[in-house]
Design an enzyme around this catalytic site. Structure first.
Site, mmCIF file in Angstrom:
data_model
loop_
_atom_site.group_PDB
_atom_site.id
_atom_site.type_symbol
_atom_site.label_atom_id
_atom_site.label_comp_id
_atom_site.label_asym_id
_atom_site.label_seq_id
_atom_site.Cartn_x
_atom_site.Cartn_y
_atom_site.Cartn_z
ATOM 1 N N TYR A 7 32.302 57.330 71.976
ATOM 2 C CA TYR A 7 31.754 57.165 70.284
ATOM 3 C C TYR A 7 30.665 55.734 70.019
ATOM 4 C CZ TYR A 7 29.602 57.918 65.510
ATOM 5 O OH TYR A 7 28.879 58.165 64.325
ATOM 6 N N LYS A 14 28.793 59.265 73.891
ATOM 7 C CA LYS A 14 27.907 59.328 72.679
ATOM 8 C C LYS A 14 27.015 57.975 71.774
ATOM 9 C CE LYS A 14 26.886 60.416 68.257
ATOM 10 N NZ LYS A 14 27.687 61.385 66.483
#
Length: 298
Positions: A136, A164
């Site tokens: 992330y 992400k």
């Protein structure tokens, strides 16, 4: 690693009571709302899930509730990233024991870090926890960016399954796609406005905050794209611009929760001190929601 990392993954807010305690009944209701809308997975304890202001005991309780309510209908992602490697491994192992399918692990935060240290951090976690890991990247909050070249090196580790990107920087997101093209690795947009552009370039979907407000609209972006309905996908993607414009009024998490509450979903407040919106902001959100409702968005 059987779970395929793709599609529209709802970055769920953590429902709370007015006293800021966990609201189990509403957490369960929101899980079912997202699944009914057709999301490909649910994600608890991300930024919108206020992971940064919950105790470990609360985080584990949220994971237990979500896993129990999902009952295997869709994959469950859980945010287990901590500033330190050992703490991240410990929380990730507990999440695995509860039954999550995918770990979302934010990069180390607050202290400055080199790309080598980022690589060693994720490598150690991957070796210690046998679950798919989605890295992330959110440099505006962490102070650290995972470079595309680093992501490509980490993509060679079998259970580091994707990344992400919430940088909001198209060049960075595209850099991940280009650097890992042809690899067994998924690139997801963490910026709702870039989901369709990412899909067109080889990304596989998005982890979306706006799904808390308009889950069916977010699902439509992905499904229309898969069906080859580019005009329809563009329409759905463009339709969320007004609500996203409201994020300028404060902490986006607070805006998301306020808007979700105003759609008739009582997810409660954000925890103090991250819970203030001006009267001007609330009125702007209400106006936007009313205009969206007239268009049939949901």
């Amino acid at each position: 690693m059987a779970t395929e990392i793709k599609g529209i993954i709802a970055a769920m807010v953590t429902s709370m009571n007015e006293d800021e305690s966990l609201n189990e009944a509403e957490i369960r209701h929101q899980v079912n709302r997202q699944i009914a809308a057709g999301v490909d997975a649910v994600f608890c304890l991300g930024t919108n899930g206020e992971f940064y202001i919950q105790s470990e005991e609360e985080k584990l309780e949220v994971i237990r509730i979500v896993v129990d309510e999902v009952k295997g209908r869709v994959p469950v992602y859980a945010g287990t990233g901590c500033p330190g490697t050992k703490a991240t491994i410990a929380l990730s192992l507990k999440a695995k024991e509860i039954g999550v399918d995918v770990l979302s692990i934010i990069s180390p935060y607050f202290a400055a870090i080199s790309q080598k240290e980022i690589y060693e951090h994720y490598k150690a976690i991957a070796e210690a926890v046998d679950l798919p890991i989605v890295m992330y990247n959110m440099p505006a909050r962490t102070g650290n960016n995972i470079d595309p070249a680093t992501a490509a090196e980490l993509a060679k580790i079998p259970n580091i399954a994707g990344i992400k990107d919430s940088s909001g920087n198209w060049d960075n997101l595209k850099g991940y796609i280009d650097a890992t093209r042809g690899m067994d690795f998924s690139v997801l947009s963490g910026n709702d406005s870039l989901i369709l552009p990412a899909l067109k370039e080889g990304g596989v979907g998005g982890i979306t905050a706006v799904a808390n407000i308009y889950p069916e609209t977010m699902v439509a972006i992905y499904r229309r794209f898969l069906a080859g309905d580019m005009a329809g996908a563009e329409e759905a993607q463009n339709s969320i611009a007004p609500i996203r414009a409201c994020f300028k009024f404060g902490n986006p998490n607070t805006v998301t929760k306020k808007a979700t509450n105003l759609t008739g979903n009582p997810v409660g407040p954000c925890r103090a001190p991250f819970n203030y919106l001006s009267d001007e902001a609330v009125e702007a959100i209400k106006k936007t929601l009313a205009e969206d409702a007239a268009k049939g968005m949901k």
